[in-house]
Scaffold this active site. Structure first.
Site, mmCIF file in Angstrom:
data_model
loop_
_atom_site.group_PDB
_atom_site.id
_atom_site.type_symbol
_atom_site.label_atom_id
_atom_site.label_comp_id
_atom_site.label_asym_id
_atom_site.label_seq_id
_atom_site.Cartn_x
_atom_site.Cartn_y
_atom_site.Cartn_z
ATOM 1 N N ASN A 9 -1.083 -6.610 1.092
ATOM 2 C CA ASN A 9 -2.062 -5.917 0.784
ATOM 3 C C ASN A 9 -3.481 -6.750 0.738
ATOM 4 O OD1 ASN A 9 -3.915 -3.804 -0.171
ATOM 5 N ND2 ASN A 9 -2.730 -3.280 -1.978
ATOM 6 N N ARG A 91 -0.377 -2.847 4.012
ATOM 7 C CA ARG A 91 -0.813 -1.757 3.708
ATOM 8 C C ARG A 91 -2.148 -1.653 4.422
ATOM 9 N NH1 ARG A 91 -2.850 0.002 -2.194
ATOM 10 N NH2 ARG A 91 -3.370 2.154 -1.705
ATOM 11 N N HIS A 179 -4.115 7.059 -0.522
ATOM 12 C CA HIS A 179 -3.157 6.911 -1.644
ATOM 13 C C HIS A 179 -1.604 7.638 -1.027
ATOM 14 C CE1 HIS A 179 -6.013 6.726 -5.024
ATOM 15 N NE2 HIS A 179 -5.941 5.544 -4.444
ATOM 16 N N ARG A 239 -16.543 4.763 -8.275
ATOM 17 C CA ARG A 239 -16.691 5.698 -7.277
ATOM 18 C C ARG A 239 -17.051 7.033 -7.724
ATOM 19 N NH1 ARG A 239 -11.488 4.701 -3.842
ATOM 20 N NH2 ARG A 239 -10.945 2.974 -4.763
ATOM 21 N N GLU A 377 3.603 1.279 -4.694
ATOM 22 C CA GLU A 377 3.261 1.282 -3.226
ATOM 23 C C GLU A 377 3.945 0.078 -2.121
ATOM 24 O OE1 GLU A 377 -0.383 1.758 -5.138
ATOM 25 O OE2 GLU A 377 -1.229 3.026 -3.764
#
Ligand code: ADP
Length: 395
Positions: A9, A91, A179, A239, A377
Site C-alpha cells: 500500500n 492497493r 474503500h 477532509r 483490506e
C-alpha cells in the site's frame, strides 16, 4: 516449498508492506516505511505485532519509492528464507469505469492505469510507483492491482451520475466510490458471522481517518457516500466531506484561492481537524471535551446519521448496520451517538455489548442487526492476488 504473497500500500511519503503465507493466508509480517525523501524510517513487526527491526536514516537515506522498497525487500529476504514470493498485491485507488475486478498488471494495463492519474492525482501516482518498484525488484512475479473503486462498479446509473451534462459522465466524471476493498472484506465476513443477513440490505460504516458508508444489497454495493473523489460524503479526519460546490466558487472568486490552496483546504485542513481547531484524531477530541471538539464530533455523527437515512432509502429498508475501521471499531461512544434516536428505523443498540466491543451489538429485539466487524483490506488484497494467480494456473 511454501510461498508468500506480499501486499503493498504505497502512499505519498509512506509504504506499508504486509507478508501473507499462501497457506491459509496467515499474516507473517508487516513493514512500515515512513518519511520517504524527508526523514526515512522503517519498522518491521511479526504477525503478532512484536517489533522485529527498526531503522532510521539521517542524511542521504532512501529518497523515493524504489529506494524505500529496495530497503524493505532487502530486510525481507533473510526473513523469508526459503519461502518464495508468488505474487505481489497492490492497493490501487482508481480502476476507472472499466475495472470491477483485480488485474495482473502488464505493460498495457500499466499505461491504462497511468491514464487514470488525473482522476486521483494524490494517490494513483504513488500506487503506480509501488507497482513499478516491485516489478523491478521481483522480475517475473505477477503484480496484481486491487482497486478501491472496483466493488462499486455495479452501481446503477442514478448512483453513478452527477446532474451534469451527459458528455461529462461519458468522459468519466462519475461517482466512483472508494474503500471498496474494506467493504468487500466486510461483505465476506458477514457471510461467516451472520449468514442469514449477509444476503439482505446492509449498510457498512467505514469510519477511520478516511470515512465513508456503503449500501450493500445481496453482497453487492449499490451506493456509497464517496463520489468522484475520496473527499465527498462524510466529514473525515482532515477532509470536508460533502460541500456545496458554491462554496468553492466563492472562495475562488472572492478570496482568489487557486486549485492548490483549495486542495489543501478540502483535504488537509477541514473535517474533524478544521472544525475542532485541535486534532484530526477522534481519540484526542473525545479526551479534550472542549466546546469545539464536541461540536466537531456532533457534526461527524449528524452527517453519519443523515447518510444512514439516505442509504436506507436507496436500499428500500435495512437489515444490518456494520461499524468498521479505527473509529467504527474502537469508539463505543461514536457508535452509540450514531444509533441514538434511530428506533424509528428499527435500530436498537445493546449498551453493554457496545461498550464491550462485541461482534453483535444490537439489542435482542432490534429489527436491524448492528455489528462491529474489524476490517482487513490487506488480507482482501492478498486473497485477490492468490485467487487470480490460481485462476492462471499458479500455486
Ligand atoms: P486510516 O483511515 O488512516 O486507516 P484508521 O482506520 O486507523 O485510519 O482510523 C483512525 C481513526 O480511528 C482516528 O480518528 C483515531 O482517533 C480513531 N480511533 C482509533 N482508536 C480509537 C479509540 N479507541 N477511540 C476512538 N477513536 C479511535
Amino acid at each position: 516449498m511454501s510461498g508468500v504473497v506480499l501486499v503493498v500500500n504505497a502512499g505519498s511519503s509512506s509504504i506499508k508492506l504486509e507478508v501473507f503465507a499462501t497457506d491459509g493466508l496467515a499474516r507473517l509480517a508487516n513493514l512500515l516505511f515512513e518519511g520517504i525523501g524527508v526523514r526515512p524510517a522503517m519498522r518491521a513487526k511479526d504477525g503478532a505485532g512484536a517489533v522485529l527491526a527498526e531503522r532510521m536514516w539521517a542524511e542521504g537515506g532512501p529518497a523515493d519509492h524504489r529506494a524505500a522498497l529496495a530497503e524493505v525487500t532487502a530486510w525481507l529476504a533473510p526473513f523469508l528464507g526459503e519461502r518464495r514470493v508468488v505474487a505481489v498485491g497492490h492497493r490501487v485507488v482508481h480502476g476507472g469505469p472499466e475495472h470491477a475486478l483485480p488485474i495482473v498488471v502488464d505493460a498495457a494495463a500499466r499505461s491504462a492505469l497511468a491514464r487514470l492519474v488525473p482522476l486521483a492525482p494524490l494517490h494513483q501516482p504513488h500506487n503506480l510507483a509501488g507497482i513499478d518498484a516491485m516489478a523491478a525488484l521481483y522480475p517475473g512475479v505477477p503484480q496484481v492491482a486491487c482497486f478501491d473503486t472496483a466493488f462499486h462498479r455495479g452501481h446503477p446509473f442514478v448512483a453513478d451520475a452527477f446532474g451534469l451534462p451527459r458528455t461529462l459522465y461519458d468522459e468519466g466524471i462519475r461517482r466512483y466510490g472508494f474503500h471498496g476493498l474494506s467493504y468487500e472484506y466486510i461483505s465476506g465476513r458477514l457471510v461467516e458471522v451472520a449468514p442469514e443477513i449477509a444476503a439482505g440490505r446492509v449498510i457498512v460504516a467505514h469510519l477511520g481517518n478516511g470515512a465513508s458508508m456503503c449500501a450493500i444489497r445481496q453482497g453487492r454495493s449499490i451506493d456509497s457516500t464517496m463520489g468522484f473523489t475520496a473527499v465527498d460524503g462524510l466529514p473525515m479526519g482532515t477532509r470536508t466531506g460533502q460541500l456545496d460546490p458554491g462554496v468553492m466558487l466563492h472562495l475562488m472568486t472572492a478570496r482568489g484561492m487557486d486549485a492548490a490552496a483549495l486542495t489543501r483546504l478540502l483535504y488537509n485542513e477541514s473535517g474533524l481537524k478544521g472544525l475542532s481547531g485541535l486534532s484530526s484524531d477522534m481519540r484526542d477530541l473525545e479526551a479534550a471535551g472542549t466546546a469545539q471538539a464536541r461540536e466537531a464530533i456532533a457534526y461527524f455523527v449528524y452527517r453519519a446519521r443523515k447518510e444512514l437515512g439516505a442509504l436506507t432509502a436507496a436500499l428500500g429498508g435495512l437489515d444490518a448496520l456494520v461499524f468498521t475501521a479505527g473509529i467504527g471499531e474502537n469508539s463505543p461512544t461514536t457508535r452509540a451517538a450514531i444509533c441514538a434516536g434511530m428506533e424509528w428505523l428499527g435500530i436498537a443498540l445493546d449498551d453493554r455489548a457496545n461498550a464491550a466491543g462485541e461482534t453483535v451489538i444490537s439489542a435482542p429485539g432490534s429489527r436491524v442487526r448492528i455489528l462491529r466487524i474489524p476490517t482487513d483490506e490487506e488480507r482482501m488484497i492478498a486473497s485477490h492476488a492468490l485467487a487470480l494467480l490460481r485462476a492462471r494456473g499458479g500455486p
